[in-house]
Design an enzyme around this catalytic site. Structure first.
Site, PDB file in Angstrom:
ATOM      1  N   ASP A  12     -17.932  21.298  97.127  1.00 36.21           N
ATOM      2  CA  ASP A  12     -18.469  20.092  97.762  1.00 36.21           C
ATOM      3  C   ASP A  12     -18.646  18.961  96.745  1.00 36.21           C
ATOM      4  O   ASP A  12     -18.839  19.208  95.548  1.00 36.21           O
ATOM      5  CB  ASP A  12     -19.818  20.428  98.416  1.00 36.21           C
ATOM      6  CG  ASP A  12     -20.234  19.355  99.421  1.00 36.21           C
ATOM      7  OD1 ASP A  12     -19.356  18.641  99.935  1.00 36.21           O
ATOM      8  OD2 ASP A  12     -21.454  19.229  99.674  1.00 36.21           O
ATOM      9  N   HIS A  30     -10.560  14.412  96.889  1.00 34.83           N
ATOM     10  CA  HIS A  30      -9.904  15.645  97.335  1.00 34.83           C
ATOM     11  C   HIS A  30      -8.703  15.960  96.441  1.00 34.83           C
ATOM     12  O   HIS A  30      -8.465  17.116  96.074  1.00 34.83           O
ATOM     13  CB  HIS A  30      -9.435  15.520  98.788  1.00 34.83           C
ATOM     14  CG  HIS A  30     -10.547  15.274  99.773  1.00 34.83           C
ATOM     15  ND1 HIS A  30     -11.726  15.988  99.745  1.00 34.83           N
ATOM     16  CD2 HIS A  30     -10.662  14.415 100.819  1.00 34.83           C
ATOM     17  CE1 HIS A  30     -12.509  15.563 100.735  1.00 34.83           C
ATOM     18  NE2 HIS A  30     -11.895  14.609 101.384  1.00 34.83           N
ATOM     19  N   LEU A 124      -5.722  39.308  91.296  1.00 35.85           N
ATOM     20  CA  LEU A 124      -6.615  38.418  92.046  1.00 35.85           C
ATOM     21  C   LEU A 124      -5.996  38.050  93.397  1.00 35.85           C
ATOM     22  O   LEU A 124      -4.794  37.809  93.492  1.00 35.85           O
ATOM     23  CB  LEU A 124      -6.840  37.126  91.243  1.00 35.85           C
ATOM     24  CG  LEU A 124      -7.660  36.036  91.967  1.00 35.85           C
ATOM     25  CD1 LEU A 124      -9.144  36.422  92.019  1.00 35.85           C
ATOM     26  CD2 LEU A 124      -7.501  34.674  91.299  1.00 35.85           C
TER      27      LEU A 124
HETATM   28  C1  IPE Z   1     -18.785  22.217 103.306  1.00 39.21           C
HETATM   29  O1  IPE Z   1     -18.945  20.908 102.888  1.00 39.21           O
HETATM   30  C2  IPE Z   1     -17.363  22.479 103.687  1.00 39.21           C
HETATM   31  C3  IPE Z   1     -16.391  22.487 102.596  1.00 39.21           C
HETATM   32  C4  IPE Z   1     -16.658  22.376 101.327  1.00 39.21           C
HETATM   33  C5  IPE Z   1     -15.017  22.661 102.998  1.00 39.21           C
HETATM   34  P1  IPE Z   1     -19.417  19.760 103.886  1.00 39.21           P
HETATM   35  O2  IPE Z   1     -19.514  18.520 103.093  1.00 39.21           O
HETATM   36  O3  IPE Z   1     -18.546  19.732 105.089  1.00 39.21           O
HETATM   37  O4  IPE Z   1     -20.850  20.289 104.338  1.00 39.21           O
HETATM   38  P2  IPE Z   1     -22.123  19.499 104.848  1.00 39.21           P
HETATM   39  O5  IPE Z   1     -21.658  18.571 105.936  1.00 39.21           O
HETATM   40  O6  IPE Z   1     -22.686  18.755 103.692  1.00 39.21           O
HETATM   41  O7  IPE Z   1     -23.054  20.564 105.314  1.00 39.21           O
HETATM   42  C1  IPE Z   2     -15.900  18.722 100.078  1.00 39.30           C
HETATM   43  O1  IPE Z   2     -16.160  17.438  99.623  1.00 39.30           O
HETATM   44  C2  IPE Z   2     -14.486  18.874 100.556  1.00 39.30           C
HETATM   45  C3  IPE Z   2     -14.354  19.058 102.005  1.00 39.30           C
HETATM   46  C4  IPE Z   2     -15.337  19.200 102.853  1.00 39.30           C
HETATM   47  C5  IPE Z   2     -12.995  19.095 102.521  1.00 39.30           C
HETATM   48  P1  IPE Z   2     -16.732  16.331 100.604  1.00 39.30           P
HETATM   49  O2  IPE Z   2     -15.591  15.590 101.209  1.00 39.30           O
HETATM   50  O3  IPE Z   2     -17.672  16.929 101.582  1.00 39.30           O
HETATM   51  O4  IPE Z   2     -17.500  15.392  99.595  1.00 39.30           O
HETATM   52  P2  IPE Z   2     -18.960  14.782  99.763  1.00 39.30           P
HETATM   53  O5  IPE Z   2     -19.879  15.909 100.040  1.00 39.30           O
HETATM   54  O6  IPE Z   2     -18.887  13.828 100.915  1.00 39.30           O
HETATM   55  O7  IPE Z   2     -19.238  14.110  98.473  1.00 39.30           O
HETATM   56 MG    MG Z   3     -19.679  17.331 101.521  1.00 41.52          MG
END
Ligand code: IPE
Ligand code: IPE
Ligand code: MG
Length: 229
Positions: A12, A30, A124
């Protein structure tokens, strides 16, 4: 030393990373994040971890703007195309969890192809969680068991989950500073050791992972028992 068979990571913080760096679009984060996947995978493979499960797209992420979803689908396709070489060189098996039937056809084909090409590797296994949500997985497991006429037990439940054949999660890591599970591996993490870091996923390093593993090794995992005197 604790046995470390399965590491799961909630990757995240990509969007915040892009914002912090002054990029106008979250998707830059990303793109950068995908590079960390490669480094962490090579380390896990060399360290002798058996399963590395990475949360790439949740069942809730469909709520995002269409352009971001389209970009993520394309990125996963490009990632898998590029990573096949790494998988073959490092003898990494590729798997997914989540309902991939809802993904674009070209990505589904790429997933099947990558799984097929790497299915014989014994080191792995890198598991990408794509269109994955624990609640969705658990409901699908109930339906699968019912269809095969099996009564679910704590012991046979995993056979019906997407993680069939995989051990429970030993270490669950979340980058990006939030301390929540966001519907990730709820059944499989019942006894996981949890690690939360403020580091945004594109800034996460092998060194930080090594430090976490050092901490993990010092934890006394009791699983409800008592300390060994
Ligand atoms: C969790 O992150 C999902 C992934 C890392 C793929 P999110 O950014 O979607 O989660 P929330 O919305 O903060 O809970
Ligand atoms: C996690 O990073 C990746 C996915 C959920 C695909 P985010 O896109 O949620 O990044 P933040 O949390 O908004 O910074
Ligand atoms: Mg996020």
């Amino acid at each position: 030393m604790n046995e470390l068979k399965h590491i799961a990571i909630i990757m995240d913080g990509n969007g915040r990373w892009a914002k912090k760096r002054g990029f106008s679009k979250r998707i830059k984060g990303h793109e950068e994040g995908a590079k960390r996947v490669r480094e962490i995978t090579i380390f896990a493979s060399n360290y002798g971890v058996k399963f590395l499960t990475l949360y790439a797209f949740s069942t809730e992420n469909w709520k995002r703007p269409k352009y971001e979803i389209d970009f993520l689908m394309k990125l996963m396709d490009i990632y898998l195309k590029n990573e096949l070489k790494l998988f073959l060189e490092n003898e990494v098996r590729f798997q997914t969890i989540g309902d991939i039937s809802k993904l674009p056809k070209n990505l589904q084909d790429r997933i099947f192809y990558t799984k097929e090409k790497t299915s014989h590797f014994k080191g792995l296994t890198q598991v990408l969680a794509i269109n994955y949500g624990s609640r969705d997985e658990i409901i699908r497991a109930f339906h699968k068991a019912k269809k095969s006429g099996v009564d679910l037990t704590q012991e046979n439940m995993n056979d019906f989950l997407d993680t069939a054949g995989m051990p429970d999660v030993d270490m669950l890591i979340r980058t990006g500073g939030e301390q929540r599970l966001s519907n990730f591996l709820l059944w499989q993490s019942a006894y996981s050791e949890l690690f939360f870091t403020k580091t945004l996923w594109p800034d996460f390093t092998v060194d930080e992972l090594k430090q976490m593993i050092e901490k993990f090794n010092k934890i006394e995992r009791r699983f409800g028992g008592v300390k060994n005197e």
